[in-house]
Design an enzyme around this catalytic site. Structure first.
Site, mmCIF file in Angstrom:
data_model
loop_
_atom_site.group_PDB
_atom_site.id
_atom_site.type_symbol
_atom_site.label_atom_id
_atom_site.label_comp_id
_atom_site.label_asym_id
_atom_site.label_seq_id
_atom_site.Cartn_x
_atom_site.Cartn_y
_atom_site.Cartn_z
ATOM 1 N N GLY A 187 -104.954 -84.491 43.188
ATOM 2 C CA GLY A 187 -105.307 -85.107 41.906
ATOM 3 C C GLY A 187 -106.083 -84.193 40.983
ATOM 4 O O GLY A 187 -107.102 -83.646 41.361
ATOM 5 N N SER A 188 -105.623 -84.008 39.776
ATOM 6 C CA SER A 188 -106.255 -83.030 38.897
ATOM 7 C C SER A 188 -105.646 -83.084 37.501
ATOM 8 O O SER A 188 -104.993 -84.052 37.124
ATOM 9 C CB SER A 188 -106.099 -81.634 39.499
ATOM 10 O OG SER A 188 -104.766 -81.444 39.918
#
Length: 219
Positions: A187-188
């Site tokens: 996640g980013s």
């Protein structure tokens, strides 16, 4: 399905932990109890979730000196004019792509050219959609100069869960558009900064396919 090298250790550790948990539960609970079966199903689900995160998709790409392709899979969450202060120190058009844990997390070079600038910044781990994540979170800044002499900047940005940024480039390298440049785990977000006269080809909430979706065209 091909799996990314960044996931080998995590997948192995996850498998060992889940196996130990299942052995422990089966040893402690009497035979025929329903909990071991539920834990087994949950463990398989968790392991498959981790495995899918590190999948390496097959992509059909085309290369263009004028086009900027998406550096990652995800969803367009920002399109706006901003002042970029680290490298350009002036106005640029920013496009931000949010990567959920279900997206492929490989990062690709958005253009072909030479790496003019690279810097790693230690930082915070604010949620990836936070306005200050672009400047306060752990991140890298990469600038590629195209064959036309135009500088394109993009940032790998860690999120609240993504605390492992990887990159495979350095200053002076010659890179090709749509080739792999790095990886962000769990996640980013990726920001890309373009000249103001670049023609934007995407809209807010559009889904992007890394190395394929055309974000913009340079004049």
């Amino acid at each position: 399905m091909k799996l990314h090298k960044e996931g080998y250790t995590i997948m192995a550790v996850t498998a060992i932990i889940l196996i130990l948990i299942n052995f422990g539960i089966n040893y402690l609970l009497p035979e025929g109890y329903w909990i071991p079966r539920v834990v087994l199903v949950a463990s398989i689900f968790v392991f498959l979730l981790v495995v899918q995160f590190f999948r390496v998709p097959k992509r059909v790409v085309h290369r263009s000196d004028r086009q900027i392709v998406a550096p990652c899979d995800g969803k367009v969450v920002v399109i706006e004019e901003v002042v970029e202060n680290e490298y350009f120190k002036g106005p640029r058009r920013q496009i931000s792509i949010f990567m959920s844990p279900l997206n492929v997390h490989i990062n690709w070079n958005p253009v072909s050219g030479v790496i003019q600038y690279f810097k790693y910044h230690a930082g915070l781990y604010l949620v990836a959609w936070h306005p200050k994540s672009s400047t306060d979170n752990e991140r890298t800044t990469v600038v590629i100069r195209t064959v036309e002499g135009i500088d394109v900047l993009f940032r790998q940005i860690a999120g609240a869960a993504a605390r492992r940024i990887r990159w495979y480039i350095k200053e002076g390298d010659t890179v090709e558009q749509s080739t792999e440049m790095g990886f962000i785990k769990f996640g980013s977000r990726v920001d890309i900064f373009l000249p103001l006269d670049a023609e934007i080809k995407v809209n807010l909430q559009d889904k992007t396919v890394g190395s394929v979706t055309v974000l913009a065209e340079l004049k």
